[in-house]
Design a protein around this motif. Sequence first.
Motif, PDB file in Angstrom:
ATOM      1  N   LYS A  21       0.835  -1.217   0.000  1.00  0.00           N
ATOM      2  CA  LYS A  21       0.000   0.000   0.000  1.00  0.00           C
ATOM      3  C   LYS A  21       0.863   1.258   0.000  1.00  0.00           C
ATOM      4  CE  LYS A  21      -4.528  -0.525   2.034  1.00  0.00           C
ATOM      5  NZ  LYS A  21      -5.238  -0.846   3.272  1.00  0.00           N
ATOM      6  N   PHE A  22       0.496   2.201  -0.840  1.00  0.00           N
ATOM      7  CA  PHE A  22       1.190   3.493  -0.851  1.00  0.00           C
ATOM      8  C   PHE A  22       0.131   4.561  -0.571  1.00  0.00           C
ATOM      9  CE2 PHE A  22       3.747   0.555  -3.212  1.00  0.00           C
ATOM     10  CZ  PHE A  22       5.041   0.816  -2.764  1.00  0.00           C
ATOM     11  N   SER A  23      -0.151   4.747   0.711  1.00  0.00           N
ATOM     12  CA  SER A  23      -1.252   5.628   1.119  1.00  0.00           C
ATOM     13  C   SER A  23      -0.996   7.061   0.684  1.00  0.00           C
ATOM     14  CB  SER A  23      -1.424   5.586   2.637  1.00  0.00           C
ATOM     15  OG  SER A  23      -1.479   4.250   3.060  1.00  0.00           O
ATOM     16  N   ASN A  24       0.283   7.465   0.659  1.00  0.00           N
ATOM     17  CA  ASN A  24       0.600   8.857   0.290  1.00  0.00           C
ATOM     18  C   ASN A  24       0.150   9.196  -1.124  1.00  0.00           C
ATOM     19  OD1 ASN A  24       2.549   7.050  -0.679  1.00  0.00           O
ATOM     20  ND2 ASN A  24       4.127   8.631  -0.801  1.00  0.00           N
ATOM     21  N   THR A  25       0.133   8.174  -2.006  1.00  0.00           N
ATOM     22  CA  THR A  25      -0.296   8.463  -3.382  1.00  0.00           C
ATOM     23  C   THR A  25      -1.585   7.732  -3.753  1.00  0.00           C
ATOM     24  OG1 THR A  25       1.127   6.688  -4.132  1.00  0.00           O
ATOM     25  CG2 THR A  25       2.032   8.900  -4.278  1.00  0.00           C
ATOM     26  N   GLY A  26      -2.221   7.096  -2.782  1.00  0.00           N
ATOM     27  CA  GLY A  26      -3.497   6.439  -3.069  1.00  0.00           C
ATOM     28  C   GLY A  26      -3.389   5.271  -4.023  1.00  0.00           C
ATOM     29  N   LEU A  27      -2.318   4.499  -3.866  1.00  0.00           N
ATOM     30  CA  LEU A  27      -2.101   3.358  -4.763  1.00  0.00           C
ATOM     31  C   LEU A  27      -1.951   2.065  -3.973  1.00  0.00           C
ATOM     32  CD1 LEU A  27       0.557   4.218  -7.487  1.00  0.00           C
ATOM     33  CD2 LEU A  27      -1.715   3.258  -7.892  1.00  0.00           C
ATOM     34  N   LEU A  28      -2.472   1.019  -4.558  1.00  0.00           N
ATOM     35  CA  LEU A  28      -2.297  -0.305  -3.958  1.00  0.00           C
ATOM     36  C   LEU A  28      -1.768  -1.256  -5.022  1.00  0.00           C
ATOM     37  CD1 LEU A  28      -3.057  -2.467  -1.632  1.00  0.00           C
ATOM     38  CD2 LEU A  28      -5.089  -2.842  -3.029  1.00  0.00           C
ATOM     39  N   PHE A  29      -0.692  -1.947  -4.702  1.00  0.00           N
ATOM     40  CA  PHE A  29      -0.213  -3.067  -5.519  1.00  0.00           C
ATOM     41  C   PHE A  29      -0.544  -4.319  -4.730  1.00  0.00           C
ATOM     42  CE2 PHE A  29       2.706  -1.259  -8.775  1.00  0.00           C
ATOM     43  CZ  PHE A  29       2.678   0.064  -8.371  1.00  0.00           C
ATOM     44  N   SER A  30      -0.937  -5.381  -5.386  1.00  0.00           N
ATOM     45  CA  SER A  30      -1.223  -6.603  -4.641  1.00  0.00           C
ATOM     46  C   SER A  30      -0.920  -7.846  -5.468  1.00  0.00           C
ATOM     47  CB  SER A  30      -2.689  -6.645  -4.209  1.00  0.00           C
ATOM     48  OG  SER A  30      -2.928  -7.861  -3.513  1.00  0.00           O
ATOM     49  N   CYS A  31      -0.382  -8.846  -4.792  1.00  0.00           N
ATOM     50  CA  CYS A  31      -0.243 -10.166  -5.427  1.00  0.00           C
ATOM     51  C   CYS A  31      -0.971 -11.197  -4.565  1.00  0.00           C
ATOM     52  CB  CYS A  31       1.218 -10.539  -5.642  1.00  0.00           C
ATOM     53  SG  CYS A  31       2.168 -10.716  -4.135  1.00  0.00           S
ATOM     54  N   GLU A  32      -2.012 -10.690  -3.850  1.00  0.00           N
ATOM     55  CA  GLU A  32      -2.765 -11.552  -2.940  1.00  0.00           C
ATOM     56  C   GLU A  32      -3.851 -12.323  -3.698  1.00  0.00           C
ATOM     57  OE1 GLU A  32      -3.793 -10.634   1.580  1.00  0.00           O
ATOM     58  OE2 GLU A  32      -5.362  -9.956   0.232  1.00  0.00           O
ATOM     59  N   PHE A  33      -3.415 -13.218  -4.569  1.00  0.00           N
ATOM     60  CA  PHE A  33      -4.349 -14.101  -5.294  1.00  0.00           C
ATOM     61  C   PHE A  33      -3.554 -15.281  -5.815  1.00  0.00           C
ATOM     62  CE2 PHE A  33      -2.709 -10.865  -8.152  1.00  0.00           C
ATOM     63  CZ  PHE A  33      -2.367 -11.556  -9.306  1.00  0.00           C
ATOM     64  N   ALA A  34      -4.239 -16.362  -6.121  1.00  0.00           N
ATOM     65  CA  ALA A  34      -3.552 -17.563  -6.622  1.00  0.00           C
ATOM     66  C   ALA A  34      -2.848 -17.241  -7.923  1.00  0.00           C
ATOM     67  CB  ALA A  34      -4.547 -18.691  -6.822  1.00  0.00           C
ATOM     68  N   GLY A  35      -1.576 -17.537  -7.974  1.00  0.00           N
ATOM     69  CA  GLY A  35      -0.780 -17.238  -9.168  1.00  0.00           C
ATOM     70  C   GLY A  35      -0.027 -15.919  -9.052  1.00  0.00           C
ATOM     71  N   GLY A  36      -0.383 -15.096  -8.041  1.00  0.00           N
ATOM     72  CA  GLY A  36       0.247 -13.783  -7.882  1.00  0.00           C
ATOM     73  C   GLY A  36       1.696 -13.894  -7.447  1.00  0.00           C
ATOM     74  N   ARG A  37       2.535 -13.009  -7.951  1.00  0.00           N
ATOM     75  CA  ARG A  37       3.900 -12.953  -7.467  1.00  0.00           C
ATOM     76  C   ARG A  37       4.504 -11.577  -7.673  1.00  0.00           C
ATOM     77  NH1 ARG A  37       6.906 -17.044  -5.986  1.00  0.00           N
ATOM     78  NH2 ARG A  37       9.005 -16.541  -5.282  1.00  0.00           N
ATOM     79  N   ILE A  38       4.795 -10.894  -6.553  1.00  0.00           N
ATOM     80  CA  ILE A  38       5.795  -9.831  -6.528  1.00  0.00           C
ATOM     81  C   ILE A  38       6.482  -9.959  -5.179  1.00  0.00           C
ATOM     82  CG2 ILE A  38       5.170  -8.001  -8.156  1.00  0.00           C
ATOM     83  CD1 ILE A  38       3.366  -6.763  -6.151  1.00  0.00           C
ATOM     84  N   ASN A  39       7.753  -9.648  -5.138  1.00  0.00           N
ATOM     85  CA  ASN A  39       8.502  -9.797  -3.892  1.00  0.00           C
ATOM     86  C   ASN A  39       8.838  -8.465  -3.256  1.00  0.00           C
ATOM     87  OD1 ASN A  39       9.063 -12.209  -5.769  1.00  0.00           O
ATOM     88  ND2 ASN A  39       9.550 -12.972  -3.727  1.00  0.00           N
ATOM     89  N   ASN A  40       8.653  -7.381  -4.010  1.00  0.00           N
ATOM     90  CA  ASN A  40       8.789  -6.049  -3.426  1.00  0.00           C
ATOM     91  C   ASN A  40       8.292  -5.014  -4.432  1.00  0.00           C
ATOM     92  OD1 ASN A  40       9.372  -4.242  -1.414  1.00  0.00           O
ATOM     93  ND2 ASN A  40      11.567  -4.125  -1.863  1.00  0.00           N
ATOM     94  N   VAL A  41       7.823  -3.883  -3.874  1.00  0.00           N
ATOM     95  CA  VAL A  41       7.474  -2.739  -4.724  1.00  0.00           C
ATOM     96  C   VAL A  41       8.143  -1.520  -4.103  1.00  0.00           C
ATOM     97  CG1 VAL A  41       5.640  -1.335  -5.740  1.00  0.00           C
ATOM     98  CG2 VAL A  41       5.197  -3.735  -5.201  1.00  0.00           C
TER      99      VAL A  41
END
Length: 415
Positions: free
Chosen positions: A41-61
């Motif tokens: 979550k990047f609350s300062n810019t109102g953005l959300l990245f997520s890999c919270e689903f089957a098949g999802g993959r990111i290790n950092n943003v």
Amino acid sequence: MLIIGIDPAFSQKEVFRSKDTVKEIITLSQKIDTIQQRHYKFSNTGLLFSCEFAGGRINNVTQKNDSVFTVLSSAENYPINPSPWYAFYIVSDRSRKLLIELNYTNSKHRYYPKISKDGKNWQPVDSALVEYIQPGKDKFGTGSMPASAKVTLNLNKDDTVWIAAQEVISSKNVYEWIDDLPGNKKINKGIAGYSTFGKEIRYFTIGKIKKNKPSVVIISRQHPPEVTGYFAMQQFVDVLLSNRKQSRKYRRKFVTYVVPLMNPDGADYGHWRHNAGGIDLNRDWLQQNQPEIQQVNHLIDSSTKANNSNVLFFIDFHSTWDDIFYTNTPTKKSNLPGLMDAMLLEMEKELQQGALNIKPSEKNESYVSKGYFYNFYNAESVTYEVGDNTSREIIDRKGRVAAQSFLKTLFKLYK
Ligand SMILES: [Zn+2]
């Protein structure tokens, strides 16, 4: 048997087997980095990245500024083949232009980014919006891989946009496909076993199992990102299930075992290549240290033995840079000699796109599936590699033509 964290020096040693003169890597389980499929979550810019689903993959943003972000994907363990997977979605609280740089730990960029509005229907990102950093020199193969890729996204307020290496096909998606098969009355469903993380390894049979009825074996996705191979497999199966005369006759005379997802842990956790044991499953057929290979082989072995059934044909669907057929070099009389060559010839004739890219193996190594099924089941065997970027329409057509060529050749040769 599952052994976590064995001495790496030991695991690197090579062993010799009496059956094979080639060296092979020990396939005992290795420790993997289990991924946190979570929100960034990047609350300062109102953005959300997520890999919270089957098949999802990111290790950092990481955020560079208001509109530039870097997404990092790391493999489950190393060393590993260069098939760096990534899959995530973005939600923005306002309309904006966003630049995302795709970076990898110990790998360059491979898969052309796909975009989806619902996580189900995918298309390649518009090429005007993708820029390669340090492009590779070659047109093809690892030498063609750029260091990374930048993707520009134009987001609307509250849009959810998925970005992934290829179409995301989780175990749930695969099992829904099985349940929705139009010929559902023509198949019998079963569970070959369970993966390390407890996921079902489902299979189905086409045609009733009977004494002395010969068998055919179809598998796909030992390697999780290789969904183009999976697409071709779906079409191949679809032809076997059709109501055409040849397919009906085929089902009466032969029984087919289909394992559409050999590596459900890898698929659901967005692995680049390995299973939860950190092993390339297509190196484990001879040693059989991994549960997926043990259980699937046990299913085929026990069922065919109990029914006095010869395995005539084995096909394993994969993906790579281009469409390639890896075959064995005949060194003995198989259960149906000449089937493989004749089928590929028939396919070539039917497609009318020039010569197929066929590469016979020199050593028919038993640690890969096609060598194993040739050496131990006496089956005509092939690894069908489908290009990562082959158009999805062409993949479908080739998958169907492959099945039709198989049926035609089988009826010609099997008396
Ligand atoms: Zn593969």
